[in-house]
Enzyme design. Structure first.
Site, PDB file in Angstrom:
ATOM      1  CG  ASP A 226      35.084 -44.942  -1.615  1.00 18.76           C
ATOM      2  OD1 ASP A 226      35.293 -45.426  -2.734  1.00 18.76           O
ATOM      3  OD2 ASP A 226      34.478 -43.862  -1.426  1.00 18.76           O
ATOM      4  CD  GLU A 291      39.421 -45.332  -4.627  1.00 19.32           C
ATOM      5  OE1 GLU A 291      39.110 -45.204  -5.809  1.00 19.32           O
ATOM      6  OE2 GLU A 291      38.736 -44.855  -3.699  1.00 19.32           O
TER       7      GLU A 291
HETATM    8  C1  GLC Z   1      35.790 -44.020  -4.927  1.00 18.32           C
HETATM    9  C2  GLC Z   1      34.948 -45.071  -5.626  1.00 18.32           C
HETATM   10  C3  GLC Z   1      34.076 -44.394  -6.635  1.00 18.32           C
HETATM   11  C4  GLC Z   1      33.158 -43.433  -5.905  1.00 18.32           C
HETATM   12  C5  GLC Z   1      33.958 -42.450  -5.073  1.00 18.32           C
HETATM   13  C6  GLC Z   1      33.081 -41.723  -4.110  1.00 18.32           C
HETATM   14  O1  GLC Z   1      36.709 -43.426  -5.768  1.00 18.32           O
HETATM   15  O2  GLC Z   1      35.769 -46.058  -6.184  1.00 18.32           O
HETATM   16  O3  GLC Z   1      33.349 -45.310  -7.390  1.00 18.32           O
HETATM   17  O4  GLC Z   1      32.363 -42.749  -6.826  1.00 18.32           O
HETATM   18  O5  GLC Z   1      34.966 -43.077  -4.313  1.00 18.32           O
HETATM   19  O6  GLC Z   1      32.634 -42.573  -3.094  1.00 18.32           O
END
Ligand code: GLC
Ligand code: MG
Ligand code: CA
Length: 569
Positions: A226, A291
Site C-alpha cells: 500500500d 502501489e
Molecule cells: C492506499 C489505499 C487506500 C488507502 C490509503 C491509505 O492508497 O489503496 O484505499 O486509503 O492507501 O492506506
C-alpha cells in the site's frame, strides 16, 4: 512423462549453473494472467451483518476459478477501528472479528490452494491506526516505540503553535496533528487516525518484516504494498512548493508538489529489505505488487528493488474517455519500451480508490480496457465487479462514509469519496444483490443490480462476464505471452494492437475511439490475413463470437472493440 522429467532435470541442471533463466521464469506463476483485486467488505457477507467477510470469500472461490484468474489479492481484513475501512490497523497479524478469525483465513487459503488459486494480501506499511499500542506507547516515549512514528516540534509563530510545515494530508487539510501528551505533532499523510511510521528506525522495520514473515508462514503467495511512495519523508521538514492555478482549495494535497513526502530515494532500500524476507520464504516464488502513482521512471525503479508488479495506473489516471487512439498509443509504447529485460508489464483496469471502469469510460467502453489488459503483454489486474461492468453508485452526502469524502465537505465530496466504487458485489437479483441476506448493507447496493448481476450475465452470451472469461483464457495463448506487439492508429480513430508469433495466427485487437460506426481496411494497415474470426467482442457491439470478418472492409460500430484471430490456429 519420462521425457518431461528429463526436461525438468535438464532445466534445473542448467539453473544451478545460472546460465539460463527458463526455470526462474516458469516459476513466475503470475506472468501472463489476470490477478483479481477483491475488496473484502463488499464481496460476500456470510453472517448477515451486511459486511463482507472471509467465510463469504471462501464460499465464492470457485467463481474465481470459473473466471480463470490466477490469483486473488484481498484488501485489508486486519484488526482495525475502520476509520479508513481497514487501512488503519491496530494489529497487523490479527483478523478483525467483522471479517472472521485467523482460522477462517487459513480455511480460505487452504481451499484456494486446492483450487490452484494463489492468495495475496494487502501490506500496509506506511502507517498504523492511532489506536495501535505502538502509537500509544510512542506518545509516552516508551522504548523502543518512541521513534516508531514521525514526530516533530511545533513552530511557534507570533506566540501561537503551528504545524512544523505546510505538508498536506491526501485526505484533506494539514498532515500534522498535535499530541498534547507528548507535546509534539505527528505526521499523517492520510487520516489523522493513521499516524505515519518512521522507517529510519531499524526496530520498526524489523517489526514490519515480522509481519511479512507471519503471513508468509500461513502460506500466502505475495503482497500488494500500500502507498509505498509515502513511506519516507525528507528530514529537513521543508515546505513543499505550491502548484499554480490548481483551482483547488489550499487544503487539498493536490495543490502541492510532493518533493519531500513522496518518491524519496530511501524508499527503494526499504523495499529491498522486504524483498529479502520474501526470497527467504520456501516454496513457490512470492511476489510484490507495488502501489505507486509516480512518474514512469520512478515506477520502473521498483523492478530493480524487488517489485514484480509495479502497478501501471495509466488506465486510471492518464487516460480517460476523452483520450484518442493516439493518446493510448503515446502512453502504451513508451511504457512497454521502458520495461526492463526479463520483467513483466502490467495493466491495472480498476481499483477500490478510483471510479469504476464502466463509469470512467462509459458502459459501452467497459470491455475496451479489459481487452487491452488481455491482449497487451503481461499481467492484468482487475477489480471485483469490473468483470460484470458494475458502475459507480452515486452517494448522497448523508450516505458518505469514506474519510476523504467526509473531510472534503458537502460541496466537494463527490470528487474525493471512494464509496461509489465500493458497493456490494452484484451476484444475482435477490435481496441485496445476493451479497447479504440483510437488506441493509454497509454501503447501499447499486439499484442496477436487477439487470447487472452475475447470474443474469451467465445466461447471456454477450455479457461482460463471458467476455472476461474469454480474455482471461487468452492470456495463456503463446502469441500473447511470447509474441511481438505493435500498435497502429488507423484513420485517426481506430487503435489496432497486433500480436504475432511465427507459425501462429496473429491476434488483433481493434478499438473504435469514435462514437459513430467506422469503415476501414485493417488487412492493408496491419498486414493481417483477409479473413479472420471474432474471438471476443465488446458488449453492446452486437458482434457475435465466431463471426467471420473480411478484414479489408471492416465496419466497427461506435465505441466497439473486437479481438480477431484465425479460426484454425
Ligand atoms: C492506499 C489505499 C487506500 C488507502 C490509503 C491509505 O492508497 O489503496 O484505499 O486509503 O492507501 O492506506
Ligand atoms: Mg459479514
Ligand atoms: Ca510515510
Amino acid at each position: 512423462m519420462l521425457m518431461l522429467r528429463f526436461l525438468t532435470f535438464l532445466f534445473i541442471g542448467i539453473g544451478i549453473f545460472g546460465t539460463i533463466t527458463a526455470v526462474e521464469i516458469s516459476e513466475e506463476w503470475w506472468r501472463d494472467s489476470f490477478i483479481y483485486h477483491l475488496y473484502p467488505r463488499s464481496f460476500k457477507d456470510s453472517d448477515g451483518d451486511g459486511i463482507g467477510d472471509l467465510n463469504g470469500i471462501t464460499s465464492k472461490l470457485e467463481y474465481l476459478v470459473d473466471i480463470k484468474v490466477s490469483a486473488v489479492w484481498i484488501g485489508p481484513f486486519y484488526k482495525s477501528p475502520m476509520i479508513d475501512f481497514g487501512y488503519d490497523i491496530t494489529n497487523f497479524t490479527g483478523v478483525d472479528p467483522i471479517f472472521g478469525t485467523l482460522d477462517d483465513f487459513k480455511k480460505l487459503t487452504s481451499k484456494a490452494k486446492s483450487l490452484g488459486l494463489k492468495v495475496m494480501l494487502d501490506f500496509v506499511p506506511n502507517h498504523s491506526s492511532d489506536q495501535h499500542h505502538w502509537f500509544q506507547k510512542s506518545i509516552k516515549r516508551i522504548k523502543p516505540y518512541d521513534n516508531y512514528y514521525v514526530w516533530a516540534d511545533a513552530k511557534i509563530i507570533n506566540g501561537t503553535r503551528q504545524p512544523p510545515n505546510n505538508w498536506l494530508s491526501l485526505f484533506q487539510g494539514t498532515a500534522w496533528t498535535w499530541n498534547d501528551e507528548r507535546k509534539q505533532y505527528y505526521l499523517h499523510q492520510f487520516a489523522a487516525a493513521q499516524p505515519d511510521f518512521n522507517f529510519r528506525d531499524e526496530s520498526l522495520n524489523e517489526e514490519m518484516k515480522d509481519v511479512l514473515r507471519f503471513w508468509l508462514n500461513t502460506g500466502v503467495d505475495g503482497f500488494r504494498i500500500d502507498t509505498i511512495p509515502s513511506l519516507i519523508e525528507d528530514t529537513r521538514l521543508l515546505d513543499e512548493p505550491r502548484l499554480p492555478n490548481t483551482g483547488l482549495p489550499d487544503t487539498d494535497s493536490d495543490t502541492l508538489r510532493h518533493i519531500y513526502t513522496y518518491d524519496q530515494d530511501e524508499t527503494y532500500d526499504v523495499l529491498k529489505s522486504w524483498r529479502e524476507v520474501l526470497d527467504d520464504s520456501p516454496g513457490p516464488k512470492k511476489i510484490f505488487l507495488t502501489e505507486a502513482y509516480s512518474s514512469l521512471a520512478d515506477v520502473m525503479k521498483y523492478y530493480d528493488y524487488g517489485s514484480n508488479i509495479p502497478m501501471n495506473f495509466m488506465f486510471l489516471g492518464e487516460l480517460n474517455n476523452r483520450s484518442t487512439a493516439y493518446d493510448f498509443k503515446r502512453k502504451i509504447d513508451p511504457y512497454l519500451n521502458a520495461i526492463p529485460d526479463g520483467q513483466s508489464a502490467n495493466w491495472v483496469v480498476g481499483n477500490h480508490d478510483r471510479f469504476r471502469v464502466a463509469t470512467r469510460f462509459g458502459p459501452k467502453r467497459a470491455d475496451q480496457l479489459t481487452m487491452l489488459a488481455a491482449v497487451l503483454p503481461g499481467v492484468g489486474v482487475i477489480y471485483n465487479g469490473d468483470e460484470l461492468g458494475m458502475e459507480n453508485r452515486v452517494m448522497t452526502w448523508e450516505e458518505t462514509v469514506d474519510p476523504p469524502g467526509c473531510n472534503a465537505g458537502p460541496l466537494r465530496y463527490k470528487t474525493t469519496s471512494r464509496d461509489p466504487m465500493r458497493t456490494p458485489f452484484q451476484w444475482d437479483n435477490s435481496t441485496s444483490a445476493g451479497f447479504s441476506i440483510n437488506n441493509k448493507t454497509w454501503l447501499p447496493v447499486h439499484p442496477n443490480y436487477k439487470t447487472i448481476n452475475l447470474a443474469a450475465q451467465k445466461l447471456t452470451a454477450a455479457s461482460h462476464y463471458n467476455v472476461f472469461r474469454r480474455l482471461a483464457a487468452l492470456k495463456k495463448n503463446p502469441v500473447i505471452s511470447k509474441g511481438t506487439t505493435k500498435l497502429v492508429v488507423i484513420n485517426d480513430i481506430i487503435l489496432g494492437v497486433i500480436r504475432r508469433l511465427p507459425g501462429k495466427s496473429p491476434i488483433v485487437l481493434l478499438i473504435n475511439f469514435s462514437d459513430g460506426s467506422t469503415h476501414f481496411d485493417a488487412a492493408f494497415s496491419l498486414n493481417i490475413p483477409d479473413k479472420m474470426s471474432v474471438y471476443a467482442a465488446s458488449v453492446g457491439s452486437h458482434i457475435k463470437v465466431g463471426a467471420t470478418f473480411d478484414t479489408n472492409r471492416i465496419e466497427l460500430p461506435g465505441a466497439a472493440s473486437v479481438i480477431l484471430k484465425l479460426k484454425s490456429r
